[in-house]
Structure formats: structure tokens, C-alpha cells
Design a protein around this motif. Sequence first.
Motif, PDB file in Angstrom:
ATOM      1  N   HIS A   1      12.047  44.890   6.820  1.00  0.00           N
ATOM      2  CA  HIS A   1      12.877  44.453   7.950  1.00  0.00           C
ATOM      3  C   HIS A   1      12.492  43.063   8.441  1.00  0.00           C
ATOM      4  N   GLN A   2      11.327  42.598   8.041  1.00  0.00           N
ATOM      5  CA  GLN A   2      10.916  41.247   8.444  1.00  0.00           C
ATOM      6  C   GLN A   2      11.474  40.239   7.449  1.00  0.00           C
ATOM      7  N   ASP A   3      11.523  38.976   7.887  1.00  0.00           N
ATOM      8  CA  ASP A   3      11.940  37.907   6.981  1.00  0.00           C
ATOM      9  C   ASP A   3      10.689  37.437   6.227  1.00  0.00           C
TER      10      ASP A   3
ATOM     11  N   PRO B   1      15.657  30.199  14.222  1.00  0.00           N
ATOM     12  CA  PRO B   1      15.566  31.655  14.422  1.00  0.00           C
ATOM     13  C   PRO B   1      14.385  32.027  15.299  1.00  0.00           C
ATOM     14  N   ARG B   2      14.606  32.947  16.241  1.00  0.00           N
ATOM     15  CA  ARG B   2      13.506  33.325  17.142  1.00  0.00           C
ATOM     16  C   ARG B   2      12.339  33.922  16.361  1.00  0.00           C
ATOM     17  N   ARG B   3      12.658  34.515  15.219  1.00  0.00           N
ATOM     18  CA  ARG B   3      11.598  35.090  14.400  1.00  0.00           C
ATOM     19  C   ARG B   3      10.566  34.048  13.994  1.00  0.00           C
ATOM     20  N   ARG B   4      11.051  32.826  13.757  1.00  0.00           N
ATOM     21  CA  ARG B   4      10.136  31.776  13.331  1.00  0.00           C
ATOM     22  C   ARG B   4       9.099  31.532  14.437  1.00  0.00           C
ATOM     23  N   PHE B   5       9.592  31.472  15.660  1.00  0.00           N
ATOM     24  CA  PHE B   5       8.690  31.280  16.800  1.00  0.00           C
ATOM     25  C   PHE B   5       7.724  32.465  16.905  1.00  0.00           C
ATOM     26  N   CYS B   6       8.269  33.652  16.776  1.00  0.00           N
ATOM     27  CA  CYS B   6       7.480  34.885  16.881  1.00  0.00           C
ATOM     28  C   CYS B   6       6.360  34.915  15.831  1.00  0.00           C
ATOM     29  N   TYR B   7       6.705  34.617  14.592  1.00  0.00           N
ATOM     30  CA  TYR B   7       5.697  34.628  13.516  1.00  0.00           C
ATOM     31  C   TYR B   7       4.666  33.526  13.731  1.00  0.00           C
ATOM     32  N   LEU B   8       5.164  32.338  14.090  1.00  0.00           N
ATOM     33  CA  LEU B   8       4.239  31.215  14.273  1.00  0.00           C
ATOM     34  C   LEU B   8       3.242  31.509  15.391  1.00  0.00           C
ATOM     35  N   GLN B   9       3.755  32.099  16.460  1.00  0.00           N
ATOM     36  CA  GLN B   9       2.881  32.399  17.585  1.00  0.00           C
ATOM     37  C   GLN B   9       1.759  33.343  17.164  1.00  0.00           C
ATOM     38  N   ARG B  10       2.127  34.428  16.496  1.00  0.00           N
ATOM     39  CA  ARG B  10       1.119  35.422  16.118  1.00  0.00           C
ATOM     40  C   ARG B  10       0.173  34.893  15.041  1.00  0.00           C
ATOM     41  N   LEU B  11       0.734  34.154  14.094  1.00  0.00           N
ATOM     42  CA  LEU B  11      -0.106  33.751  12.959  1.00  0.00           C
ATOM     43  C   LEU B  11      -0.956  32.518  13.245  1.00  0.00           C
TER      44      LEU B  11
ATOM     45  N   PRO C   1       1.964  39.681  21.726  1.00  0.00           N
ATOM     46  CA  PRO C   1       2.237  39.520  23.162  1.00  0.00           C
ATOM     47  C   PRO C   1       3.689  39.696  23.597  1.00  0.00           C
ATOM     48  N   ASN C   2       4.595  39.943  22.641  1.00  0.00           N
ATOM     49  CA  ASN C   2       6.009  40.005  23.046  1.00  0.00           C
ATOM     50  C   ASN C   2       6.625  41.402  22.914  1.00  0.00           C
ATOM     51  N   ILE C   3       5.795  42.415  22.740  1.00  0.00           N
ATOM     52  CA  ILE C   3       6.363  43.770  22.612  1.00  0.00           C
ATOM     53  C   ILE C   3       6.878  44.229  23.979  1.00  0.00           C
TER      54      ILE C   3
ATOM     55  N   TYR D   1      12.125  50.058  17.069  1.00  0.00           N
ATOM     56  CA  TYR D   1      12.667  48.693  16.951  1.00  0.00           C
ATOM     57  C   TYR D   1      11.504  47.737  16.716  1.00  0.00           C
ATOM     58  N   CYS D   2      11.858  46.523  16.313  1.00  0.00           N
ATOM     59  CA  CYS D   2      10.823  45.575  15.904  1.00  0.00           C
ATOM     60  C   CYS D   2       9.806  45.324  17.004  1.00  0.00           C
ATOM     61  N   GLY D   3      10.273  44.958  18.201  1.00  0.00           N
ATOM     62  CA  GLY D   3       9.276  44.767  19.245  1.00  0.00           C
ATOM     63  C   GLY D   3       9.733  44.020  20.477  1.00  0.00           C
ATOM     64  N   CYS D   4      10.396  42.875  20.307  1.00  0.00           N
ATOM     65  CA  CYS D   4      10.722  42.070  21.492  1.00  0.00           C
ATOM     66  C   CYS D   4      11.952  42.628  22.215  1.00  0.00           C
ATOM     67  N   VAL D   5      12.232  42.070  23.388  1.00  0.00           N
ATOM     68  CA  VAL D   5      13.349  42.537  24.213  1.00  0.00           C
ATOM     69  C   VAL D   5      14.683  42.381  23.471  1.00  0.00           C
ATOM     70  N   PHE D   6      14.809  41.332  22.661  1.00  0.00           N
ATOM     71  CA  PHE D   6      16.053  41.116  21.921  1.00  0.00           C
ATOM     72  C   PHE D   6      16.255  42.228  20.880  1.00  0.00           C
ATOM     73  N   SER D   7      15.179  42.578  20.175  1.00  0.00           N
ATOM     74  CA  SER D   7      15.313  43.615  19.145  1.00  0.00           C
ATOM     75  C   SER D   7      15.575  44.978  19.774  1.00  0.00           C
ATOM     76  N   MET D   8      15.045  45.185  20.982  1.00  0.00           N
ATOM     77  CA  MET D   8      15.295  46.450  21.672  1.00  0.00           C
ATOM     78  C   MET D   8      16.781  46.554  22.028  1.00  0.00           C
TER      79      MET D   8
ATOM     80  N   ASP E   1       7.399  34.061  29.900  1.00  0.00           N
ATOM     81  CA  ASP E   1       7.122  32.828  29.175  1.00  0.00           C
ATOM     82  C   ASP E   1       7.621  32.937  27.731  1.00  0.00           C
ATOM     83  N   TRP E   2       7.409  34.117  27.131  1.00  0.00           N
ATOM     84  CA  TRP E   2       7.847  34.319  25.741  1.00  0.00           C
ATOM     85  C   TRP E   2       9.369  34.209  25.639  1.00  0.00           C
ATOM     86  N   ILE E   3      10.070  34.843  26.567  1.00  0.00           N
ATOM     87  CA  ILE E   3      11.540  34.811  26.529  1.00  0.00           C
ATOM     88  C   ILE E   3      12.032  33.369  26.698  1.00  0.00           C
TER      89      ILE E   3
HETATM   90  S1  SF4 Z   1      12.884  40.999  16.391  1.00  0.00           S
HETATM   91 FE1  SF4 Z   1      10.717  41.268  15.847  1.00  0.00          FE
HETATM   92  S2  SF4 Z   1      10.217  39.547  14.512  1.00  0.00           S
HETATM   93 FE2  SF4 Z   1      12.109  39.046  15.582  1.00  0.00          FE
HETATM   94  S3  SF4 Z   1      11.453  37.877  17.368  1.00  0.00           S
HETATM   95 FE3  SF4 Z   1      11.638  40.024  18.008  1.00  0.00          FE
HETATM   96  S4  SF4 Z   1       9.585  40.908  17.744  1.00  0.00           S
HETATM   97 FE4  SF4 Z   1       9.641  38.952  16.588  1.00  0.00          FE
END
Ligand code: SF4
Length: 187
Positions: free
Chosen positions: A118-120, A84-94, A34-36, A165-172, A70-72
Amino acid sequence: MRLLLHACCAPCLIMPHRLLRDEGHEVTVLWYNPNIHPFDEYMKRRRALEVYAERERIPVIYIDEYWMEDWIRKAVAYMERGLPRRRFCYLQRLTRTAREARERGFEAFSTTLLLSKHQDHELVVEAAEIASKMFEIPFLYRDWRPYEEEGLREAKRLSLYRQKYCGCVFSMDERGMALYHKRLYSF
Ligand code: SF4
């Protein structure tokens, strides 16, 4: 085993699906990302997955929830707590994958996030184990990182859309800034 496999995109699905199928598992894919960002990118990745799944006759469950603001907000709150935001991202999806697996009668779940270097990786495993305990369903762990290159070659051969890029607005943004600093940004 009847397995629900969370997939972040088509290129990352290729090798995990092949390997699991070769192990004899009955794999259904779950699309829940949901955060792409932006939505156009979300649709490109979703469409590529659809094309690949149809080609390979892979059943897919699509959960099209897209809630950027809401995700941001939640990701920023997470980061402000020093996490780390990744923790939230992984937890949400998994956690969602584990919940769907449990409710739909699967025997276990896993994720293609275990493919990418590239993932943790350790954080993905930690999030999956939390999700597994929360919804009382086994998490099938595999280290697919050695197959990442092969999967990308295959995605290229099949002309599947490959994201930059990975997917979210921050990674973009991070990718944009990295290109800018390398003077590779084109206006
Ligand atoms: S960079 Fe990728 S893994 Fe990290 S929070 Fe954004 S979408 Fe999730």
C-alpha cells in the motif's frame, strides 16, 4: 551489521525483523511516527509494537513526538506545491531515522515501510536515499513486499492490534469515504 530499523507498526515489523535477524544483523527498532491520527490510534499502535518487541526481546528507541497541527500545516503546504503528501511523510520519518542512526553510532538504517504494497515503494526508497546522503549513513534496501501476507497472518495469530488505515488524518478520512461509498459505513 548494527542496524536501526524504523518501524511504522508491529504487524509490519514482524517479517523485516525476522529476515534481518536471519541475515545476521543486530537490529534496534526506532519508533517515530508523529502523524498517526488520532492520538488514541497512535497509542494502540505504539502499545502493539511494545508488546511484540518485549515478546521477541527487540531493543526499541521510542521517540514520542506528536505534533498534529504542525504536521497538517506542512503536509497541506506540500500538497499545494503539487507534491504528494507521502513524500513529506516518508522524508520526515526517514531523515529522523538516519539522523538518529548516525548520532547513535549505527552502521546503517532501514524501514518497515518497504514491506507494504500500500506504500509507494519507489518514493520510500527515494526518501531513504535522500536521508542517507543528508546524514552520511548507508540505507539498507530490501524489498520485503512478498512477505507482507505472511506478516499479517502472523500478526493475526499473535492477536496483535492491526490498523485499518495508513495513519494520518487524510488516510483516515479516505478510508471513511471509501466505506461510505461502498455503503459499508456504520453510524
Ligand atoms: S497516507 Fe500514510 S504514507 Fe500517506 S501521508 Fe498519510 S500516513 Fe503518510
